[in-house]
Design a protein around this motif. Structure first.
Motif, PDB file in Angstrom:
ATOM      1  N   TYR A   1     -14.286  -0.896   0.196  1.00  0.00           N
ATOM      2  CA  TYR A   1     -13.087  -0.108   0.662  1.00  0.00           C
ATOM      3  C   TYR A   1     -12.184  -0.987   1.108  1.00  0.00           C
ATOM      4  N   ASP A   2     -12.028  -2.117   0.523  1.00  0.00           N
ATOM      5  CA  ASP A   2     -11.037  -3.179   1.360  1.00  0.00           C
ATOM      6  C   ASP A   2      -9.630  -3.355   0.098  1.00  0.00           C
ATOM      7  N   TYR A   3      -9.701  -2.099  -0.502  1.00  0.00           N
ATOM      8  CA  TYR A   3      -8.343  -2.279  -1.199  1.00  0.00           C
ATOM      9  C   TYR A   3      -6.961  -1.874  -0.395  1.00  0.00           C
ATOM     10  N   ILE A   4      -5.907  -2.428  -0.763  1.00  0.00           N
ATOM     11  CA  ILE A   4      -4.760  -2.296  -0.051  1.00  0.00           C
ATOM     12  C   ILE A   4      -3.544  -1.432  -0.648  1.00  0.00           C
ATOM     13  N   GLY A   5      -3.939  -0.654  -1.718  1.00  0.00           N
ATOM     14  CA  GLY A   5      -3.327  -0.096  -2.534  1.00  0.00           C
ATOM     15  C   GLY A   5      -3.666   0.748  -3.819  1.00  0.00           C
TER      16      GLY A   5
ATOM     17  N   ILE B   1       1.436   0.731  -1.920  1.00  0.00           N
ATOM     18  CA  ILE B   1       0.951  -0.140  -1.107  1.00  0.00           C
ATOM     19  C   ILE B   1       0.503   0.593   0.265  1.00  0.00           C
ATOM     20  N   ASP B   2      -0.603   0.845   0.952  1.00  0.00           N
ATOM     21  CA  ASP B   2      -0.945   1.155   1.928  1.00  0.00           C
ATOM     22  C   ASP B   2      -1.680   0.193   2.693  1.00  0.00           C
ATOM     23  N   ALA B   3      -1.260  -0.714   3.445  1.00  0.00           N
ATOM     24  CA  ALA B   3      -1.737  -1.990   4.107  1.00  0.00           C
ATOM     25  C   ALA B   3      -1.156  -2.479   5.323  1.00  0.00           C
ATOM     26  N   PHE B   4      -1.634  -3.431   5.871  1.00  0.00           N
ATOM     27  CA  PHE B   4      -1.145  -4.184   7.127  1.00  0.00           C
ATOM     28  C   PHE B   4      -0.965  -5.645   6.664  1.00  0.00           C
ATOM     29  N   VAL B   5       0.205  -6.058   7.062  1.00  0.00           N
ATOM     30  CA  VAL B   5       0.785  -7.462   6.804  1.00  0.00           C
ATOM     31  C   VAL B   5       0.292  -8.421   7.838  1.00  0.00           C
ATOM     32  N   ASN B   6      -0.416  -9.512   7.163  1.00  0.00           N
ATOM     33  CA  ASN B   6      -0.827 -10.665   8.305  1.00  0.00           C
ATOM     34  C   ASN B   6       0.447 -11.668   8.309  1.00  0.00           C
ATOM     35  N   LYS B   7       1.201 -11.663   9.517  1.00  0.00           N
ATOM     36  CA  LYS B   7       2.282 -12.066   9.795  1.00  0.00           C
ATOM     37  C   LYS B   7       2.384 -13.599   9.371  1.00  0.00           C
TER      38      LYS B   7
ATOM     39  N   GLY C   1      -6.238  -3.940   3.998  1.00  0.00           N
ATOM     40  CA  GLY C   1      -6.245  -2.464   3.900  1.00  0.00           C
ATOM     41  C   GLY C   1      -6.979  -1.602   5.085  1.00  0.00           C
ATOM     42  N   PRO C   2      -6.413  -0.458   5.179  1.00  0.00           N
ATOM     43  CA  PRO C   2      -6.961   0.286   6.453  1.00  0.00           C
ATOM     44  C   PRO C   2      -8.204   0.804   6.158  1.00  0.00           C
ATOM     45  N   TYR C   3      -8.883   0.865   5.135  1.00  0.00           N
ATOM     46  CA  TYR C   3     -10.176   1.457   4.905  1.00  0.00           C
ATOM     47  C   TYR C   3     -11.367   0.313   4.784  1.00  0.00           C
ATOM     48  N   SER C   4     -11.056  -0.951   4.984  1.00  0.00           N
ATOM     49  CA  SER C   4     -11.989  -2.065   5.075  1.00  0.00           C
ATOM     50  C   SER C   4     -13.292  -1.887   5.826  1.00  0.00           C
ATOM     51  N   ASN C   5     -13.113  -1.160   6.989  1.00  0.00           N
ATOM     52  CA  ASN C   5     -14.242  -1.072   7.999  1.00  0.00           C
ATOM     53  C   ASN C   5     -15.140   0.175   7.416  1.00  0.00           C
ATOM     54  N   TYR C   6     -14.919   0.680   6.327  1.00  0.00           N
ATOM     55  CA  TYR C   6     -15.709   1.646   6.009  1.00  0.00           C
ATOM     56  C   TYR C   6     -16.652   1.287   5.150  1.00  0.00           C
ATOM     57  N   GLY C   7     -16.911  -0.121   4.679  1.00  0.00           N
ATOM     58  CA  GLY C   7     -17.839  -0.784   3.905  1.00  0.00           C
ATOM     59  C   GLY C   7     -17.411  -1.346   2.772  1.00  0.00           C
ATOM     60  N   PRO C   8     -18.179  -1.986   2.044  1.00  0.00           N
ATOM     61  CA  PRO C   8     -17.848  -2.636   0.778  1.00  0.00           C
ATOM     62  C   PRO C   8     -17.258  -1.872  -0.329  1.00  0.00           C
TER      63      PRO C   8
ATOM     64  N   ASN D   1      -7.636   0.981  -8.250  1.00  0.00           N
ATOM     65  CA  ASN D   1      -7.580   0.300  -6.735  1.00  0.00           C
ATOM     66  C   ASN D   1      -6.541  -0.939  -7.156  1.00  0.00           C
ATOM     67  N   VAL D   2      -5.962  -1.615  -5.987  1.00  0.00           N
ATOM     68  CA  VAL D   2      -5.413  -2.738  -5.738  1.00  0.00           C
ATOM     69  C   VAL D   2      -6.051  -3.617  -4.718  1.00  0.00           C
ATOM     70  N   TYR D   3      -6.546  -4.709  -5.048  1.00  0.00           N
ATOM     71  CA  TYR D   3      -7.235  -5.576  -3.975  1.00  0.00           C
ATOM     72  C   TYR D   3      -6.441  -6.553  -3.301  1.00  0.00           C
ATOM     73  N   PRO D   4      -6.577  -7.224  -2.204  1.00  0.00           N
ATOM     74  CA  PRO D   4      -5.951  -8.222  -1.876  1.00  0.00           C
ATOM     75  C   PRO D   4      -5.573  -9.412  -2.425  1.00  0.00           C
ATOM     76  N   ASP D   5      -6.885  -9.833  -3.180  1.00  0.00           N
ATOM     77  CA  ASP D   5      -6.745 -11.091  -3.813  1.00  0.00           C
ATOM     78  C   ASP D   5      -5.982 -11.008  -5.263  1.00  0.00           C
TER      79      ASP D   5
END
Length: 728
Positions: free
Chosen positions: A364-368, A342-348, A355-362, A418-422
């Motif tokens: 790239y929103d994987y979280i691990g 898991i390489d991600a940030f947690v919404n409290k 995921g830290p890469y989501s701003n790279y474009g469609p 890849n592992v995605y948030p959903d």
């Protein structure tokens, strides 16, 4: 003060000339004596008929070694900082893996990637040379095959030389070289040691170490070391099973020839290992905190490793005091692993991961990711050298000359998803229930062969009774062939050291060697960077006491590196790989102090402290996630009033560390404050053959993070163990 020379374990040493009575005693106890010149006496000492031999077998120090120069010397005569961890110390501290030894060795620090992978550093740089009986294996951190989990029950001692070690290894970072010395069949009588241990987290460990002569005269001997360990962990669902075996034959083929041959096997099976650590950050920049038992491992994760090694050594004495040594080994290490990271940030508020890469474009929103990784590493190596003494200009000197060849192949395959948030859901609800990936076939990730051919020589010249000069050089032809490129480099590594005997106990030394380390980084145009080059300087004071049972070292060092590859933060043209650039002027400098061995017949102690600063050419800290100051202490004391009882303990302290992490939300600082870990132990000799030992680690149950450069990986909580040993 006048001096004489004595030869001890093959090495001539200057000491103050004894009194007539002492000289007579030495001659009476010594089978051979000769005179080097009319003004120089040479006493050749063989065997170990010393009054404190029984005590010395329990020492933390080791008198002589070939590490550093391949010439047999006492530590005081090696012009570099050397630490030797003896079998007795490993037993007292329960240092059961190479990683345990490194954790407790002066000047060594660790960065832990997850539950099973650790990288070790010295003087600010990663250690990438690991040797067994002097034959190196290049360690590649990307594919960590579990070298740090090698079981120390198979080894007599572990030797560490800090700084650049080009004379021994040819290539490598200017950090340190680790040499594991195997146990051999040294006894001409049958003896064995059986031990059973039970400890925290359902740990069970059983070890047998048995020696026996196979012929009546004892010229053919055998030794078997075998063991099994099964243990859980403070991490939820984690389990590790370890099996190890070593069988060795040692033979005296006449009075001048000896042969050793052996086979070594280790298997490590792990279930529910972590891959990486726990998410460090909330999306608002605050730091997450967890129970130390929390794990990101899914229920289907495993990591299995197997090592097979065949080795032999042939030694031939000739020309009175010369010896030729031929070492050869074939090693195969393989692993098979499935895991999730898991390489991600947690919404409290929601527990959802970003995921830290989501701003790279469609896309790239994987979280691990999940990975099925397999691979094999093979090493074939031959090392042939000769060492001995010679006379020049009326003085006695020693020399070592040899050559080596090694071939290391690495072949790794993987399958990835890849592992995605959903599909993951809320991190707050996760308990290891993530479904296993429908794996496709594995693809080839790495396939390379590294060849290294070397010629080397060194000599220890007696310039005067108290002054010795060591000169040496190693020529290395290094080549690599990979899936995408080939490279060949030639380099000559010079080595120089000067040792001055101040008196019977103290010596001053200075040494220099160069640095040569090929690297596989590429610049923005795709061109491979030149090898790292540089210089390693060291100077200091050494002493030994009680016939080398106690040693001390005070050293200062300076390491200069050019062409050090550093990330540019950009990608290579036409590729997704990171582009690197060569940086000149990286400097590490510092001071180290160590005392190790017997303070008295009943009191053993090791104490080491190191302080260094490592900066690049712009004055920025290099590897700031590593502690700049560390102190490591361990001691044992056998009570004179109750000699059956031994008590002891120690403390490891390090200063605070930090690193900056770039995130989509800004640059955040991760840190770990300074902390100390306190350990205790006691052993009671119930009978002559039976003993009980208890160990308590992390007495105050300190919580600490071992991986500030990435996700959170907590260190080991408080734990206890009880070991019963029977010797016959």
């Amino acid at each position: 003060m006048s001096f004489m020379n004595y030869i001890k374990d093959g090495q001539r040493q200057p000491v103050a000339k004894p009194s007539l009575l002492a000289a007579c005693i030495a001659f009476a106890l010594t089978p051979v004596a000769s005179f080097a010149s009319p003004t120089e006496e040479t006493v050749i000492v063989e065997g170990s008929s010393q009054p404190n031999a029984a005590d010395e077998s329990q020492d933390y120090s080791v008198k002589t070694t070939t590490v550093g120069t391949k010439m047999q010397m006492v530590q005081r005569d090696i012009p570099q900082s050397v630490t030797i961890v003896s079998e007795q110390r490993m037993e007292d501290q329960q240092l059961q893996t190479l990683g345990d030894v490194m954790d407790n060795t002066m000047g060594i620090s660790k960065s832990t990637t997850d539950s099973d992978r650790s990288n070790f550093y010295s003087r600010g740089f990663e250690i990438d040379n690991y040797m067994v009986d002097g034959i190196p294996t290049y360690f590649e951190s990307r594919w960590n095959l579990g070298d740090s989990q090698s079981d120390t029950a198979l080894f007599e001692r572990v030797e560490v030389v800090r700084g650049a070690t080009g004379l021994m290894t040819g290539t490598g970072n200017p950090s340190a070289a680790i040499n594991m010395v195997r146990k051999h069949a040294t006894s001409r009588e049958f003896n064995a040691n059986l031990s059973a241990e039970y400890g925290s987290w359902n740990k069970q460990r059983y070890v047998m170490d048995m020696q026996s002569p196979l012929t009546e005269d004892g010229n053919l001997r055998s030794r078997i070391v075998a063991g099994y360990q099964d243990s859980d962990s403070w991490l939820d669902n984690y389990n590790q099973k370890r099996t190890f075996f070593s069988g060795i034959l040692d033979a005296d083929l006449g009075t001048s020839t000896s042969l050793s041959a052996g086979y070594e096997y280790q298997r490590i099976d792990i279930n529910n290992q972590t891959w990486g650590g726990l998410p460090r950050w909330n999306t608002d920049g605050s730091t997450k905190h967890y129970d130390r038992a929390h794990s990101t491992s899914p229920g289907w994760a495993y990591n299995d490793k197997e090592f097979n090694k065949v080795f032999f050594t042939l030694k031939q004495r000739f020309a009175d005091d010369w010896q030729a040594t031929l070492n050869a080994t074939h090693t195969e290490a393989k692993f098979d692993s499935k895991a999730m990271y898991i390489d991600a940030f947690v919404n409290k508020d929601t527990g959802m991961l970003e995921g830290p890469y989501s701003n790279y474009g469609p896309g790239y929103d994987y979280i691990g990711g999940t990975g099925w990784n397999s691979g094999k590493r093979k090493v074939d190596a031959v090392d042939l050298f000769a060492d001995g003494g010679y006379e020049l200009l009326g003085r006695q000197h020693t020399m070592m000359i040899g050559g080596s060849f090694s071939r290391q192949t690495n072949r790794y395959t993987n399958s990835w998803a890849n592992v995605y948030p959903d599909e993951f859901g809320s991190f707050y609800d996760y308990n290891g229930n993530f479904p296993e990936t429908s794996w496709g076939s594995q693809s080839l990730a790495q396939d390379d062969t590294t060849n290294m051919k070397s010629l080397y020589a060194a000599t220890r010249i007696s310039l005067a009774d108290p002054l010795h000069l060591i000169l040496g050089a190693r020529y290395t032809n290094w080549s690599i062939d990979t899936l995408t490129y080939g490279m060949e480099k030639n380099h000559t590594t010079p080595y120089a050291g000067l040792v001055y005997d101040i008196n019977d106990n103290w010596s001053a030394y200075a040494s220099y060697t160069s640095i040569f380390q090929p690297q596989n980084y590429r610049d923005s145009s795709g061109k491979y960077l030149d090898p790292i080059t540089g210089n390693n300087y060291e100077a200091g004071l050494k002493s030994d006491w009680m016939n080398s049972r106690l040693t001390t070292t005070l050293s200062v060092f300076r390491i200069e590196q050019d062409n050090l590859g550093q990330s540019t933060g950009r990608t290579i043209q036409g590729s997704t790989d990171t582009a690197y650039e060569s940086v000149d002027g990286t400097v590490s400098k510092g001071v180290e102090f160590e005392i190790n061995g017997a303070l008295t017949d009943n009191w053993q102690m090791t104490f080491g402290a190191t302080r260094y600063v490592a900066e690049d050419n712009e004055g920025k800290a290099v590897n700031p996630q590593l502690p700049r100051t560390t102190i490591k202490l361990f001691t044992s004391y056998r009570l004179p009033a109750m000699p059956e009882l031994t008590v002891g303990g120690g403390v490891n302290w390090q200063n605070s560390v930090y690193t900056y992490q770039d995130t989509p939300y800004g640059t955040w600082r991760a840190s770990q404050g300074s902390y100390a870990l306190v350990d205790l132990f006691t052993r009671y000799q119930v009978t002559k053959n039976f003993s009980l030992q208890g160990n308590l680690n992390n007495l105050f149950d300190k919580t600490y993070d071992t991986n500030v450069e990435g996700e959170i990986v907590y260190g080991e909580p408080r734990n206890v163990s009880l070991t019963a040993s029977y010797q016959f």
